[in-house]
Design a protein around this motif. Structure first.
Motif, PDB file in Angstrom:
ATOM      1  N   GLU A 110      -9.984   3.832   5.572  1.00 57.09           N
ATOM      2  CA  GLU A 110      -8.919   3.921   4.567  1.00 57.09           C
ATOM      3  C   GLU A 110      -9.375   3.335   3.234  1.00 57.09           C
ATOM      4  N   LEU A 111     -10.137   2.261   3.291  1.00 58.00           N
ATOM      5  CA  LEU A 111     -10.661   1.641   2.073  1.00 58.00           C
ATOM      6  C   LEU A 111     -11.644   2.585   1.380  1.00 58.00           C
ATOM      7  N   THR A 112     -12.525   3.193   2.161  1.00 57.87           N
ATOM      8  CA  THR A 112     -13.499   4.137   1.591  1.00 57.87           C
ATOM      9  C   THR A 112     -12.794   5.336   0.959  1.00 57.87           C
ATOM     10  N   ASP A 113     -11.793   5.860   1.654  1.00 54.13           N
ATOM     11  CA  ASP A 113     -11.038   7.004   1.111  1.00 54.13           C
ATOM     12  C   ASP A 113     -10.313   6.619  -0.181  1.00 54.13           C
ATOM     13  N   SER A 114      -9.786   5.400  -0.233  1.00 50.02           N
ATOM     14  CA  SER A 114      -9.076   4.933  -1.430  1.00 50.02           C
ATOM     15  C   SER A 114     -10.031   4.785  -2.607  1.00 50.02           C
ATOM     16  N   LYS A 115     -11.238   4.309  -2.317  1.00 51.99           N
ATOM     17  CA  LYS A 115     -12.240   4.191  -3.378  1.00 51.99           C
ATOM     18  C   LYS A 115     -12.619   5.571  -3.914  1.00 51.99           C
ATOM     19  N   TYR A 116     -12.695   6.525  -3.017  1.00 54.89           N
ATOM     20  CA  TYR A 116     -13.001   7.902  -3.432  1.00 54.89           C
ATOM     21  C   TYR A 116     -11.886   8.424  -4.346  1.00 54.89           C
ATOM     22  N   SER A 117     -10.639   8.210  -3.951  1.00 55.43           N
ATOM     23  CA  SER A 117      -9.504   8.671  -4.756  1.00 55.43           C
ATOM     24  C   SER A 117      -9.460   7.960  -6.102  1.00 55.43           C
ATOM     25  N   ALA A 118      -9.813   6.676  -6.105  1.00 54.50           N
ATOM     26  CA  ALA A 118      -9.853   5.915  -7.364  1.00 54.50           C
ATOM     27  C   ALA A 118     -10.936   6.467  -8.278  1.00 54.50           C
ATOM     28  N   ALA A 119     -12.066   6.822  -7.701  1.00 51.58           N
ATOM     29  CA  ALA A 119     -13.162   7.400  -8.488  1.00 51.58           C
ATOM     30  C   ALA A 119     -12.755   8.738  -9.087  1.00 51.58           C
ATOM     31  N   VAL A 120     -12.047   9.546  -8.310  1.00 53.26           N
ATOM     32  CA  VAL A 120     -11.570  10.847  -8.810  1.00 53.26           C
ATOM     33  C   VAL A 120     -10.665  10.654 -10.015  1.00 53.26           C
ATOM     34  N   ALA A 121      -9.740   9.693  -9.907  1.00 51.53           N
ATOM     35  CA  ALA A 121      -8.784   9.441 -10.996  1.00 51.53           C
ATOM     36  C   ALA A 121      -9.503   8.991 -12.268  1.00 51.53           C
TER      37      ALA A 121
ATOM     38  N   TRP B  73      -4.578   3.958  -6.874  1.00 56.27           N
ATOM     39  CA  TRP B  73      -5.525   3.700  -5.789  1.00 56.27           C
ATOM     40  C   TRP B  73      -6.253   2.373  -5.953  1.00 56.27           C
ATOM     41  N   GLU B  74      -6.311   1.859  -7.152  1.00 51.49           N
ATOM     42  CA  GLU B  74      -6.975   0.564  -7.372  1.00 51.49           C
ATOM     43  C   GLU B  74      -6.146  -0.564  -6.775  1.00 51.49           C
ATOM     44  N   SER B  75      -4.818  -0.414  -6.825  1.00 47.88           N
ATOM     45  CA  SER B  75      -3.941  -1.380  -6.164  1.00 47.88           C
ATOM     46  C   SER B  75      -4.068  -1.266  -4.645  1.00 47.88           C
ATOM     47  N   VAL B  76      -4.189  -0.034  -4.177  1.00 50.57           N
ATOM     48  CA  VAL B  76      -4.362   0.205  -2.733  1.00 50.57           C
ATOM     49  C   VAL B  76      -5.666  -0.425  -2.249  1.00 50.57           C
TER      50      VAL B  76
ATOM     51  N   ILE C 108       0.837  -1.210   0.000  1.00 50.11           N
ATOM     52  CA  ILE C 108       0.000   0.000   0.000  1.00 50.11           C
ATOM     53  C   ILE C 108       0.866   1.252   0.000  1.00 50.11           C
ATOM     54  N   GLU C 109       1.892   1.267   0.842  1.00 48.12           N
ATOM     55  CA  GLU C 109       2.769   2.439   0.920  1.00 48.12           C
ATOM     56  C   GLU C 109       3.542   2.637  -0.381  1.00 48.12           C
ATOM     57  N   GLU C 110       3.988   1.548  -0.976  1.00 50.68           N
ATOM     58  CA  GLU C 110       4.714   1.640  -2.246  1.00 50.68           C
ATOM     59  C   GLU C 110       3.805   2.166  -3.350  1.00 50.68           C
ATOM     60  N   ALA C 111       2.555   1.679  -3.365  1.00 50.08           N
ATOM     61  CA  ALA C 111       1.598   2.112  -4.392  1.00 50.08           C
ATOM     62  C   ALA C 111       1.294   3.601  -4.256  1.00 50.08           C
ATOM     63  N   LYS C 112       1.147   4.067  -3.045  1.00 45.03           N
ATOM     64  CA  LYS C 112       0.825   5.484  -2.815  1.00 45.03           C
ATOM     65  C   LYS C 112       1.935   6.411  -3.305  1.00 45.03           C
ATOM     66  N   LEU C 113       3.169   5.921  -3.317  1.00 42.99           N
ATOM     67  CA  LEU C 113       4.300   6.734  -3.763  1.00 42.99           C
ATOM     68  C   LEU C 113       4.473   6.737  -5.282  1.00 42.99           C
ATOM     69  N   ALA C 114       3.739   5.847  -5.959  1.00 44.41           N
ATOM     70  CA  ALA C 114       3.880   5.719  -7.409  1.00 44.41           C
ATOM     71  C   ALA C 114       3.238   6.910  -8.123  1.00 44.41           C
ATOM     72  N   ALA C 115       3.686   7.146  -9.357  1.00 45.14           N
ATOM     73  CA  ALA C 115       3.162   8.262 -10.157  1.00 45.14           C
ATOM     74  C   ALA C 115       1.909   7.872 -10.931  1.00 45.14           C
ATOM     75  N   ASP C 116       1.585   6.620 -10.960  1.00 46.30           N
ATOM     76  CA  ASP C 116       0.422   6.122 -11.704  1.00 46.30           C
ATOM     77  C   ASP C 116      -0.864   6.729 -11.139  1.00 46.30           C
TER      78      ASP C 116
END
Length: 378
Positions: free
Chosen positions: A120-131, A84-87, A72-80
């Motif tokens: 954290e899961l809900t927030d990640s889904k929100y960020s994925a939706a934004v992307a 958030w879908e990996s998270v 999760i931490e590695e994915a958050k640092l990625a530029a992709d």
């Protein structure tokens, strides 16, 4: 024998139980921490005091949790932008492990408070939706059909991650209509009163096909009447015309066979002795074929540029056949099959309209397969 059968059954059943209740030690050794946790949980549900499963669960759960958090931490640092879908995947896995442990009382003695990351899961889904939403907007601004189609799926993903996010549903609708290809199907013209009814039936079959077409939701078919009444501006026009057709070409072929049969009873003498002789006959066999065929042209034209996008031709043939025979001479020279043919009379072929319909059947099958293939991934 019964005892042997029971023993075999007991051994077989025991192997199933043992195989289904592994402690997860092998999975742990292979580094498959999630599988190791799930197998250990399964074993402890059936055998709450199993020492090996207890040890495996304690070790495997801590390793699984740390492994997912690291990812999760590695994915958050990625530029992709879609990181958030990996998270989401890893948070879901962590929560799934927690749910499994919470469903097993013996497991809670080993892992008292398994971690769950609901917020954290809900927030990640929100960020994925934004992307995905932002990606959809960028694609939609390119103003071409293929980009609009991609945008549709981006907005759909945004909706799945976070229902009712902004106006994703409305944007999804906009993208759909920007991606749709509207195809107007022109009716087949047959300038013959004799074949009009059959041609109308053939046209109805095509209309039913395009009316039921659902293979690709981004392709909509309209008849000319529908397009006119709904004021549809087409993207493409699909026209169907017979290049040529011939109905009822008749061919009759005659085959003549000389027949002879020996040792046929001809009568008897005055003293009642059987007289044998040879009988002869000439058999005429008639084979009649009525051939009907046609060639249908399919042309798909771009409405704006008037360029032909696709053109295919589909042949169809139907041959009606009849056979009968006649003979001259002694019928005893004929076998049973030949006699039956001679008792038959020439049959009147089907009317022209029916023959027309028959040769269009193979054309229809080729036509719908071609249209389906062309538009399935359009």
């Amino acid at each position: 024998m019964k005892n042997i059968s029971r023993l075999r059954y007991f051994i077989y059943f025991s192997l199933i139980i043992i195989g289904g209740c592994t402690t997860g030690k092998k999975a742990l050794q292979k580094g498959d921490y999630d599988a190791s946790v799930l197998k250990a949980v399964g074993r402890l549900q059936n055998s709450p005091k199993n020492a090996e499963a207890t040890q495996v669960l304690s070790t495997a759960y801590n390793l699984a949790l740390q492994d997912h958090l690291r990812r999760i931490e590695e994915a958050k640092l990625a530029a992709d932008p879609f990181k958030w879908e990996s998270v989401i995947y890893d948070y879901q896995k962590i929560n799934q492990l927690a749910d499994e442990i919470n469903s097993c009382p013996a497991c809670l003695n080993v892992v008292a408070n398994p971690s769950k990351y609901i917020k954290e899961l809900t927030d990640s889904k929100y960020s994925a939706a934004v992307a995905r939403y932002d990606s959809g907007l960028a694609l939609l601004q390119q103003n071409d059909r293929l980009s609009a189609k991609k945008a549709y799926y981006e907005f759909e993903k945004a909706q799945n991650f976070y229902p009712n996010y902004k106006d994703a549903k409305a944007k999804m609708e906009d993208a759909y209509w920007a991606a749709v290809t509207r195809v107007v199907v022109q009716p087949i013209l047959v300038n013959s009163r004799i074949y009009k009814l059959s041609a109308d039936y053939f046209q109805q079959q095509i209309d039913n096909f395009i009316g039921d077409y659902q293979k690709n939701k981004f392709v909509l078919f309209y008849s000319e009447q529908q397009a006119s009444s709904q004021k549809i501006r087409p993207d493409q026009v699909l026209s169907l015309n017979f290049d040529d057709f011939v109905v009822g070409e008749t061919y009759v072929k005659e085959r003549v066979e000389k027949l002879k049969r020996d040792s046929v009873v001809m009568g008897e003498t005055r003293d009642k002795k059987v007289i044998y002789g040879t009988v002869k006959a000439t058999l005429s066999i008639f084979d009649k074929k009525v051939s009907s065929s046609g060639l249908l042209d399919l042309t798909i034209t771009d409405w704006q540029s008037q360029k032909i996008i696709r053109q295919q031709k589909f042949p169809g043939t139907y041959i009606w056949q009849d056979s009968w025979a006649s003979y001259k001479g002694d019928e005893r020279a004929l076998n049973n099959q030949q006699l039956m043919m001679c008792r038959r009379r020439e049959t009147v072929p089907p009317p022209p309209g029916a023959l027309f319909l028959e040769f269009t059947k193979p054309i229809y099958n080729q036509l719908v397969n071609d249209i389906t293939y062309f538009y399935n991934n359009y």
